[in-house]
Scaffold this active site. Sequence first.
Site, PDB file in Angstrom:
ATOM      1  N   LYS A  11     -29.261 -34.422 -12.461  1.00 54.93           N
ATOM      2  CA  LYS A  11     -29.262 -35.588 -11.581  1.00 54.93           C
ATOM      3  C   LYS A  11     -30.692 -36.104 -11.373  1.00 54.93           C
ATOM      4  O   LYS A  11     -31.660 -35.429 -11.758  1.00 54.93           O
ATOM      5  CB  LYS A  11     -28.633 -35.207 -10.242  1.00 54.93           C
ATOM      6  N   PHE A  46     -18.769 -40.065   1.742  1.00 56.08           N
ATOM      7  CA  PHE A  46     -20.051 -39.890   1.051  1.00 56.08           C
ATOM      8  C   PHE A  46     -20.165 -40.697  -0.238  1.00 56.08           C
ATOM      9  O   PHE A  46     -21.201 -40.681  -0.895  1.00 56.08           O
ATOM     10  CB  PHE A  46     -20.301 -38.399   0.752  1.00 56.08           C
ATOM     11  N   ARG A  94     -20.202 -23.447 -15.019  1.00 53.50           N
ATOM     12  CA  ARG A  94     -19.956 -23.553 -13.570  1.00 53.50           C
ATOM     13  C   ARG A  94     -20.528 -22.341 -12.827  1.00 53.50           C
ATOM     14  O   ARG A  94     -21.099 -22.481 -11.758  1.00 53.50           O
ATOM     15  CB  ARG A  94     -18.459 -23.676 -13.282  1.00 53.50           C
ATOM     16  N   THR A 136     -21.626 -25.980  -4.966  1.00 56.04           N
ATOM     17  CA  THR A 136     -22.084 -27.362  -4.783  1.00 56.04           C
ATOM     18  C   THR A 136     -23.171 -27.466  -3.729  1.00 56.04           C
ATOM     19  O   THR A 136     -24.152 -28.181  -3.900  1.00 56.04           O
ATOM     20  CB  THR A 136     -20.889 -28.272  -4.407  1.00 56.04           C
ATOM     21  N   ARG A 195     -28.402 -24.090  -8.842  1.00 57.03           N
ATOM     22  CA  ARG A 195     -28.489 -24.673  -7.495  1.00 57.03           C
ATOM     23  C   ARG A 195     -29.086 -23.694  -6.491  1.00 57.03           C
ATOM     24  O   ARG A 195     -29.792 -24.101  -5.581  1.00 57.03           O
ATOM     25  CB  ARG A 195     -27.119 -25.142  -7.037  1.00 57.03           C
ATOM     26  N   ASN A 224     -28.627 -31.690  -5.141  1.00 57.82           N
ATOM     27  CA  ASN A 224     -28.316 -30.363  -5.682  1.00 57.82           C
ATOM     28  C   ASN A 224     -28.583 -30.231  -7.187  1.00 57.82           C
ATOM     29  O   ASN A 224     -28.053 -29.355  -7.847  1.00 57.82           O
ATOM     30  CB  ASN A 224     -26.884 -29.950  -5.331  1.00 57.82           C
ATOM     31  N   HIS A 250     -24.946 -31.700 -12.138  1.00 58.99           N
ATOM     32  CA  HIS A 250     -23.488 -31.884 -12.122  1.00 58.99           C
ATOM     33  C   HIS A 250     -22.928 -31.138 -13.329  1.00 58.99           C
ATOM     34  O   HIS A 250     -23.519 -31.163 -14.412  1.00 58.99           O
ATOM     35  CB  HIS A 250     -23.131 -33.371 -12.238  1.00 58.99           C
ATOM     36  N   GLU A 287     -15.069 -36.813 -18.917  1.00 61.21           N
ATOM     37  CA  GLU A 287     -16.484 -37.017 -18.601  1.00 61.21           C
ATOM     38  C   GLU A 287     -17.322 -37.188 -19.864  1.00 61.21           C
ATOM     39  O   GLU A 287     -18.213 -38.025 -19.901  1.00 61.21           O
ATOM     40  CB  GLU A 287     -17.021 -35.853 -17.767  1.00 61.21           C
TER      41      GLU A 287
END
Length: 154
Positions: free
Chosen positions: A12, A60, A88, A94, A105, A115, A118, A131
């Site tokens: 991100k 959000f 993951r 998250t 993270r 964070n 993704h 995705e």
Amino acid sequence: MSYDERTFVMVKPDGVQRGLIGEIISRFEHRGLKLVGAKALQLDEELAKTHYSEHEGKPFFEGLIEFITSGPVFAMVWEGKDATRQVRRMVGATDPAEAAPGTIRGDYGLDLGRNVIHASDHEDEGANEQEIKVFFDDAELLDYEQATDEWRYE
């Protein structure tokens, strides 16, 4: 040798701005996953809303769209046996405050809204493919063998 599971990952804007792309790539490579697609891009509002459509209507959502379009991101597709579950687990919870030390993270995330990364959800069987198609054309994804493939899996 190609393994049937591919998974989508995106560094991100906060991770890009903090110079974490190389560190994140290294972690996945050291795990034994194979990078089959990667590119830096700036998301526009339309692409961001398509990517995060499952969150539309949540409180959000607008802040998420504003954040993800605020700077460049680094999109990737990783391949390997059970790639989604592996990624993951490496990414962590998250909320960085809940993420275990040693996860991406847990080590680099500072805030729920910042964070760093993704990753596609393992629970949603179609999430990876959906995705990946949002960010990559088939021609942008590689199918190749690495000299170390035989050393990764039985």
